[in-house]
Design a protein around this motif. Sequence first.
Motif, mmCIF file in Angstrom:
data_model
loop_
_atom_site.group_PDB
_atom_site.id
_atom_site.type_symbol
_atom_site.label_atom_id
_atom_site.label_comp_id
_atom_site.label_asym_id
_atom_site.label_seq_id
_atom_site.Cartn_x
_atom_site.Cartn_y
_atom_site.Cartn_z
ATOM 1 N N TYR A 7 0.849 -1.194 0.000
ATOM 2 C CA TYR A 7 0.000 0.000 0.000
ATOM 3 C C TYR A 7 0.878 1.235 0.000
ATOM 4 N N ASN A 8 0.528 2.179 -0.866
ATOM 5 C CA ASN A 8 1.303 3.410 -0.963
ATOM 6 C C ASN A 8 0.388 4.586 -1.260
ATOM 7 N N THR A 62 3.681 1.206 3.730
ATOM 8 C CA THR A 62 4.906 1.914 3.354
ATOM 9 C C THR A 62 4.898 3.371 3.790
ATOM 10 N N ASP A 85 7.431 2.404 7.464
ATOM 11 C CA ASP A 85 7.462 3.862 7.615
ATOM 12 C C ASP A 85 8.148 4.180 8.941
ATOM 13 N N THR A 143 8.793 5.123 -0.955
ATOM 14 C CA THR A 143 8.394 3.855 -1.552
ATOM 15 C C THR A 143 8.994 3.671 -2.932
ATOM 16 N N VAL A 150 0.797 -3.403 -6.200
ATOM 17 C CA VAL A 150 0.734 -2.146 -5.457
ATOM 18 C C VAL A 150 -0.702 -1.631 -5.509
ATOM 19 N N LEU A 185 -2.710 1.857 -4.594
ATOM 20 C CA LEU A 185 -2.486 3.262 -4.284
ATOM 21 C C LEU A 185 -3.678 3.821 -3.512
ATOM 22 N N THR A 233 5.040 8.449 -0.716
ATOM 23 C CA THR A 233 5.393 8.041 -2.072
ATOM 24 C C THR A 233 6.887 8.023 -2.379
ATOM 25 N N LYS A 280 -3.204 5.334 4.610
ATOM 26 C CA LYS A 280 -2.575 4.069 4.185
ATOM 27 C C LYS A 280 -2.553 3.039 5.299
ATOM 28 N N SER A 317 2.699 8.899 -9.096
ATOM 29 C CA SER A 317 3.126 7.629 -8.500
ATOM 30 C C SER A 317 2.859 6.467 -9.444
#
Length: 390
Positions: A6-7, A132, A38, A138, A209, A211, A135, A14, A226
């Motif tokens: 997840y980003n 994560t 993170d 990541t 991924v 978003l 952006t 997130k 992204s």
Amino acid sequence: MRLIIYNGKGGVGKTSVSAATALRLAKKGHRTIIMSVDTAHSLGDSLGTELGPDIVNVAPNLDAFELDIIHEMRTKWSAIKDYMSAFMMSQGIDGISAEEMAIFPGMEMVAALLYVLTFKQNNSYDVVVMDTAPTGETLRLMSFPDVSNWYLDKAFSMINRLMGIARFTVGKIVDFPLPTKEVMNTISDLKDQMTDVKAILDDSSNTTVRLVLNPERMAINETRRSYAYLCLYNKNVEALVVNKVIPDDADGEFMKTKLEEQKGYMEMIHEAFDPLKILSANMLRTEMRGVEKLELLGDMLFGDSDPIDVYSSESPMSFSTTDDGVDMLKIKMPFVQQDQIGLFKGQENTIILTVGSQRRTVSLPMTLADAELIGAEFGDECLYVKFRRP
């Protein structure tokens, strides 16, 4: 093993979405682990439990931890840390500063990726959910297998040269400690592991991924960038999660005004990202903290479906050969204009691509080792790079 990353922009939710997904996966019977990479960890807060660098069970079928690079260096890479600290101190840097400088930028990325590799090799889990950093960090994570191998190659050769010099100058000029065999073996192992990690990240049928964004202009714009950059790194973006959506029955003049504004942004999201799978969650009046509320968020996002599903397995990069014998590399590049793209022939069977602020060196198949780069075309949000073999 399924890997869901997840980003999104900071503050879009997130961590809540990641935790809700992990809880839903565990409830569906999948052996699941959620990891926070993170540095500003909030996963424990979201789950309503104390988390640290050690893996703990937080619910049936669900484990969790928050990655701590200092802990990782002390427990997994102590040989490298001790050597680098000793090297810094030999150059006049005091002990505390030397220990801090021994942690290279990006080591958090290496640690996170090596956990994923270990889980796969040991068949520890069915699904890994990665929460994560925002952006930019990541994107570094996605590019790290390529970048780290380059750095490790340079570091390995440099250390070997230093050891060669030292053999002739010990006791005369050399004023730094020599790396032990354990240090050299650790660096060599890291190189091999990064190759395996790259294979996992590039597996578009298992690694995807998602978003996360809010229906706001700045978040939409960042998500567009992204998406484009992740395609450049050959990462499969399979879905969008639109979080903090105002319910249609919101009352009050302020909320109704915001609702109308948001409807325009939702139309913008669909227009920009369709046919990408879009999941959405209504904004609640209470903080999304604790298992009960996260399960409610999971219900909004997934309904009766299973979050382990892959909504799209298309790889952003693919090779093909045309009828006239031209080999072609197709690279998906959404939301990119032609004048934003740079293409150069690199060394050692590579090409160099730049898109906006991102730059990537792409290794070509060995079959194209002697091929000539004969041109490129851009259209339908894709870059087509053409080669001709002798």
